[in-house]
Design an enzyme around this catalytic site. Sequence first.
Site, short mmCIF file in Angstrom:
data_model
loop_
_atom_site.label_atom_id
_atom_site.label_comp_id
_atom_site.label_asym_id
_atom_site.label_seq_id
_atom_site.Cartn_x
_atom_site.Cartn_y
_atom_site.Cartn_z
CD GLN A 10 -3.15 0.68 2.07
OE1 GLN A 10 -3.20 -0.43 2.84
NE2 GLN A 10 -3.71 1.54 2.78
NE ARG A 115 -2.68 -7.60 5.72
CZ ARG A 115 -1.90 -6.60 5.16
NH1 ARG A 115 -2.33 -5.55 4.27
NH2 ARG A 115 -0.94 -6.43 5.79
CG HIS A 199 3.43 -3.55 9.37
ND1 HIS A 199 3.02 -4.96 9.06
CD2 HIS A 199 3.19 -3.01 8.26
CE1 HIS A 199 2.59 -4.86 7.71
NE2 HIS A 199 2.86 -3.87 7.37
#
Length: 320
Positions: A10, A115, A199
């Site tokens: 992304q 997701r 993350h």
Amino acid sequence: MSIGFVFPGQGSQSLGMQAEFANQPLVRQTYDQASSVLGYDLWALSQQGPEEQLNATERTQPLVLTAGVAAYRVWLAQGGLTPTLMAGHSLGEFTALVCAQALDFAQAVELVRKRGELMQTAVPAGTGAMAAILGLDDELVEEACRVATEGEVVEPVNYNSPGQLVIAGHRHAVDRAMKACQERGAKRAVLLPVSVPAHSSLLRGAAQAFADVIAKVNVDSPQIPVLGLGASPHDTPASIRARVVEQLHSPVRWTQTVTTMVNSGVQGLVECGPGRVLSTLNRRIERNKEFGIYSTDTPAALAAALSATAPQGSATHAEG
């Protein structure tokens, strides 16, 4: 010649991406496949926007996956070498798993859409942030994050290349860490235009929900080794499921991944998908000018990559 393929994540999307491939039937067929899963015209979104929808996480992730798969299909159709090793940056890991035949493309489109939704809803809008820290050693960035927490979360999440590290967490903690990095000599600390602290440990809840999603998806062993977390190869369906879940709340160690690929003996890395974000990072990581760094974001770049990696005495067909 032995080559590795890398797939962007992304942030590589842009309005009009892959427009020069509009006359390639394989590209349009790939987008049509994805559109039938998603229920909207993905090619039209990529070419016409609106840009805020293009950049909405739950739409961006299927788009970047589709673009990478389309580029890989064109590469193979035009006689490109089959890579000996693959890796992807964050979302790009799913593209690599599709191209290595571990995940079915249509299932993967729905998987990354979900997701993206889970990531978008994991942290209330406005409370999360990400920032790029430029020109500072990793250890000093890590130290700055530790001193900036003050009961909140801020962590290194993307080890992109020497001197480029992305941090993420609670917005105010990220602000404090940016200041701490500048005090330690960072050349720049730039807030990124995203609200999802990707993350970081703030996505543990999203990861738990994603584990339930991927448990229902068929996963096979890859036909080509794919490097995942820790720059070690995915090998079994169980390890793939576990590691793409863990990936949601664990740092991307791109420098380590590229170094591992170079040390494996590949003679070049081909970025497969839109843009050249990874090619730029890869050249900062591997500075040997003899090592090939290639992209496929335009027909001309694709033709050059096909030509440079073709076995001696063979011809490739790189028109269009």
